[in-house]
Design an enzyme around this catalytic site. Structure first.
Site, PDB file in Angstrom:
ATOM      1  N   HIS A  63       0.850  -1.192   0.000  1.00 27.48           N
ATOM      2  CA  HIS A  63       0.000   0.000   0.000  1.00 27.48           C
ATOM      3  C   HIS A  63       0.883   1.238   0.000  1.00 27.48           C
ATOM      4  CE1 HIS A  63      -3.723   2.281   1.753  1.00 27.48           C
ATOM      5  NE2 HIS A  63      -3.151   2.925   0.758  1.00 27.48           N
ATOM      6  N   GLU A 117       0.957   7.889  -3.872  1.00 29.70           N
ATOM      7  CA  GLU A 117       1.801   7.537  -2.723  1.00 29.70           C
ATOM      8  C   GLU A 117       3.059   8.391  -2.673  1.00 29.70           C
ATOM      9  OE1 GLU A 117       1.081   5.402  -0.156  1.00 29.70           O
ATOM     10  OE2 GLU A 117      -0.903   5.484  -1.096  1.00 29.70           O
ATOM     11  N   HIS A 121       3.159  10.869   0.420  1.00 31.76           N
ATOM     12  CA  HIS A 121       4.055  10.339   1.450  1.00 31.76           C
ATOM     13  C   HIS A 121       5.531  10.418   1.073  1.00 31.76           C
ATOM     14  CE1 HIS A 121       0.589   8.757   3.629  1.00 31.76           C
ATOM     15  NE2 HIS A 121       0.155   8.199   2.512  1.00 31.76           N
TER      16      HIS A 121
END
Length: 228
Positions: A63, A117, A121
């Protein structure tokens, strides 16, 4: 007058530049490396679509690799000036398609997922990992953390049966030496399902550590491990 104006503008620009450096070099305390079980995603989401490359392998998929603080909060979207650029990770695409597949609809090749992502992040880890390093570190962690096989070895099968949350945690801890975080989804019948496994990693992105804080589980003491 012009001299004062120029000095004032210089000071303002200097402050803006300092703030930009601070935001890009966002500090953090550790990473969550998060893997998700596709069987739970497909059983609980409104819709589930296989990637354009085909049905993912029957294993946990990545993930994300998420910078976090010791108090449980986290930075996000730290550098809008360095967006996802697939040309920087072209040598990793085949590995990403295998180990970091998307199940969101409509079907895609994974690029949208990886971009999200990195932008949310990955940009917050730029002080230690550039874009290529971020994805490569994630893939290397996945290669060394085969959660599906660990559970299989402990007799915990993705067969739709019910297992205790404690037995799942203990199986993973026995194999890797550190306590995992577990989160769950609920199926249409309200059954708690094993969904994601959180493993904590130091700020280098390579060494496992004991989690300073674990995510809320949203799991009951008995959870289902659905097939896929």
């Amino acid at each position: 007058m012009d001299s004062k104006f120029n000095r004032s503008m210089f000071i303002r620009l200097f402050i803006i530049q300092c703030l930009a450096v601070v935001s890009v070099s966002q500090s953090f305390d550790f990473f969550y490396f998060v893997q998700q079980w596709p069987g739970s995603y497909c059983d609980t989401e409104a819709s589930c679509c296989y990637p354009t490359t085909g049905k993912p392998a029957r294993e946990f998929g990545i993930h994300g690799l998420w910078p976090n603080y010791n108090d449980g909060s986290y930075p996000s979207n730290c550098d809008s000036d360095n967006p996802y650029d697939e040309s920087k990770i072209s040598d990793l695409i085949s590995r990403l398609q295998a180990d970091w597949p998307t199940l969101a609809c409509p079907s895609g090749n994974g690029s949208k997922f990886w971009a999200h992502e990195w932008n949310k992040h990955g940009t917050c880890s730029e002080s230690v990992l550039d874009q290529h390093g971020y994805f490569e570190a994630s893939l290397n962690l996945k290669e060394n953390l085969d959660i599906f096989q660990i559970l299989q070895n402990a007799g915990i099968q993705a067969d739709g049966n019910i297992y205790s949350l404690s037995s799942i945690k203990e199986a993973i801890k026995s194999a890797i030496g550190y306590t995992p975080g577990i989160t769950c989804n609920e199926d249409a019948s309200g059954n708690s399902q094993l969904y994601e496994v959180y493993i904590c990693v130091d700020t280098s992105g390579s060494n496992l550590i004991e989690c300073p804080v674990l995510p809320g589980t949203k799991c009951s003491s008995k959870i289902e491990f659905p097939s896929f």
